[in-house]
Design a protein around this motif. Sequence first.
Motif: not given
Length: 314
Positions: A94, A96, A151, A158-160, A295
């Motif tokens: 996941s 990003t 993530h 939802s905080q990475p 973001s």
Amino acid sequence: DLDDTAFTSIHGIKHAHSTTLYLRMEDVAFGSLSSKQDCSMNLGEWMELDLKIGSDAIYCSGVIHEPDSLHPFIQAISAQQAIPALEGNVMPASTTLYTSWGISSPEVLFDLFSQATSDTLQTDEASQQNDYLLNFLQMHAKHSLSVCQFHPTDTFTSQPCVILNIPLLDRKEAERDLKEWEVSYWSKEYRNIRVEQSLYTPSSSSVFRYYKIPFNTLWNQFTASISSVSGLYAICYADALLMAPDVRSLLMYVAEIEHRNIFAANRSCYEGLMGSLSVMDNYLMLLDLDAMLQSSMPTVNLLPQLFLRQKDFF
């Protein structure tokens, strides 16, 4: 201007390819479009690209000819030894944002970062901890580090998470010096914090000794973070030092790796990406552009403004 001395010095060299494209670069603006600061960077003077036209794409490969006024960031990156471009087994699926840095000469990067750090972060104490960390990297790091933003799969927020990964030459020696650094800082009378802590990972039933590292500006510079934290948490895992702003990020990262929720597990995607990258690089950045543009994370400052202005296209 075909009489430009920089252009004439590179033009006329024979190429194996039939088509060569020359582009003259201007300063490239980085960061938020609403920023009032001038964050432009001179990445080079002339680009010399050999073109190969396929049925579905045009492939460009070539070099950038550097001017005397090259930006200090590019000079600092160029001073490092090249490292393997991508380590898919240390990237959660996941992910990003992923950046990797050659740090064979970390003092060059630290000198650059110290000049770029705001006065609110660059305190005397932070400078002292930077010096200690620089010495630690010179003694124990394998001349590279990477930053990974991801993530977690098993979480309701939802905080990475963000992890800084530093491969080590000798884990035992690094842990010895890390513990000495931690104890010498936190055990001082006016801090009086017990530092012996353990981190349990249900994913592998493993227990790690974690360290509370004093605040330093390494984290802000390598992750593009603009906030100050009291300290960083770190563990030694798989012959590397992992650093994060909280224990949760360390726990979630280890869980992703232990469960093989990694980028390299998607062989078709991983091999396709590896085929488009150089084998060795001084610096590499990979990102999920959709996630980044949606973001409000400060990592948007790593992007040229072209991507922000033309986000519908990209």
